[in-house]
Scaffold this motif. Structure first.
Motif, short mmCIF file in Angstrom:
data_model
loop_
_atom_site.label_atom_id
_atom_site.label_comp_id
_atom_site.label_asym_id
_atom_site.label_seq_id
_atom_site.Cartn_x
_atom_site.Cartn_y
_atom_site.Cartn_z
N SER A 128 0.84 -1.19 0.00
CA SER A 128 0.00 0.00 0.00
C SER A 128 0.88 1.25 0.00
O SER A 128 1.91 1.29 0.69
N GLU A 130 0.27 3.83 1.50
CA GLU A 130 0.26 4.28 2.89
C GLU A 130 1.46 3.70 3.66
O GLU A 130 2.18 4.44 4.35
N SER A 131 1.68 2.39 3.54
CA SER A 131 2.81 1.77 4.22
C SER A 131 4.14 2.27 3.67
O SER A 131 5.07 2.59 4.41
N SER A 245 5.36 -8.31 1.85
CA SER A 245 4.43 -9.20 2.53
C SER A 245 4.77 -10.64 2.20
O SER A 245 4.97 -10.99 1.04
N ARG A 253 -4.71 -11.99 3.62
CA ARG A 253 -5.35 -10.76 3.14
C ARG A 253 -6.43 -11.09 2.11
O ARG A 253 -7.52 -10.49 2.12
N THR A 278 -7.45 -3.93 -3.88
CA THR A 278 -6.73 -3.27 -2.80
C THR A 278 -5.29 -3.76 -2.79
O THR A 278 -4.98 -4.86 -3.25
N GLN A 280 -1.57 -4.65 -0.64
CA GLN A 280 -1.25 -5.30 0.62
C GLN A 280 -1.27 -4.28 1.75
O GLN A 280 -1.01 -3.10 1.54
N THR A 281 -1.59 -4.74 2.94
CA THR A 281 -1.54 -3.86 4.10
C THR A 281 -0.49 -4.41 5.07
O THR A 281 -0.21 -5.60 5.10
N GLY A 282 0.09 -3.52 5.85
CA GLY A 282 1.14 -3.96 6.77
C GLY A 282 2.37 -4.37 6.00
O GLY A 282 2.79 -3.73 5.04
#
Length: 312
Positions: A128, A130-131, A245, A253, A278, A280-282
């Motif tokens: 992401s 964001e990350s 990830s 996920r 979406t 990946q998160t984290g």
């Protein structure tokens, strides 16, 4: 660092959704069929499936796809599985799902979907923004601007996320939609000719051709420029940062994205093709230690404990 309370709430909601499947009038949870290619990346896909099964349990059936798959036989087999939700892993499996007109589809383990593909939801292998931008701010607080070039419309969704993430972390994002790889190469050349490298980072969203990639790293090294990427292999070669990830986490996920569709009967799932995908998160930040030294970055001890260093 992960927000433990948010993680706990997310897991609790997933358990409640899975428990609610039984109240929909089914004798058991709707089956989930995971399609994946039999190729050199098989071990990675198997780990992703482990993550999916960890979350969804016995509802999951994995179906490998040989090189010359019989799509008619596959379509007949899927019709016998009581309207399964299909998860396609990788580009090859998504192409097969498209060929058999599989509409109740979740896609995963790809960079981005093709424009003609219909699916209810998807999970990209890309981290992401964001990350990525959060860790960039922590590692290189002097950076004020980030530039990125892309050549396909199918990455517009990620650019929109990047614009919001850049604003939250105090970066000015310049995104350029190039017509083709040649135009993208011209962008990379002009970046190092005109930008203020000390405060301006380059984000490699798409992997350029090998000669261009080498030129980017050489210019970044010479000018002490910051390069971040979506690929761990780029960090191994000299880019400063990516967020990685593990395959099993990618599977978890994908399962999280699939859960809401498990709690709906097939008639409702047919109308959900909203083309949602979406990132990946984290994930774990991967950092090139040699590049850190070249850039003169000071990383506090606590920050060093949270990242994983790659050595050239």
């Amino acid at each position: 660092m992960p927000n433990l309370s948010r993680t706990f709430i997310s897991q609790l909601l997933m358990l409640l959704l899975l428990a609610g499947v039984a109240s929909l009038g089914y004798a058991e949870a709707p089956r989930v069929v995971v399609l994946y290619p039999e190729n050199v990346q098989r071990a990675t896909f198997v780990q992703i499936i482990e993550g999916i099964k960890e979350r969804l349990g016995d509802a999951v059936v994995a179906r490998p796809l040989e090189k010359n798959v019989d799509t008619i036989a596959l379509q007949s087999w899927l019709a016998e599985q009581s309207e399964p939700l299909v998860i396609a892993l990788g580009r090859r499996a998504t192409q097969v799902a498209r060929d058999i007109n599989q509409k109740r589809l979740i896609i995963g383990a790809i960079t981005h979907p093709s424009g003609e593909l219909r699916y209810v939801a998807g999970v990209s292998i890309y981290p992401s923004p964001e990350s990525l931008f959060s860790w960039l701010r922590a590692l290189a607080p002097h950076i004020t601007d980030v530039s990125v070039v892309y050549t396909t419309d199918e990455l517009e969704w990620l650019i929109r996320l990047a614009e919001r993430a850049a604003s939250r972390h105090g970066f000015t994002l310049t995104s350029v939609h190039a017509e083709d790889a040649r135009a993208a190469a011209l962008f990379y050349r002009s970046f190092f000719e005109t930008s203020q490298h000390r405060n301006h980072a380059l984000w490699l969203l798409e992997r350029p051709a090998q000669p261009i990639f080498h030129s980017i790293l050489e210019n970044a090294w010479r000018n002490r420029g910051v390069v971040l990427s979506n690929r761990a292999s780029d960090v191994q070669r000299g880019a400063l940062l990516t967020v990685y990830s593990k395959p099993v986490d990618i599977g978890r996920r994908i399962a999280e994205v699939a859960v809401p569709f498990l709690s709906r009967p097939p008639a409702l799932r047919q109308g959900d093709a909203n083309n949602r995908i979406t990132p990946q998160t984290g994930g774990t930040p991967l950092v090139n230690s040699r590049t850190v030294k070249r850039l003169g970055l000071h990383l506090p001890a606590q920050l060093r404990q949270e990242i994983e260093f790659l050595f050239p």
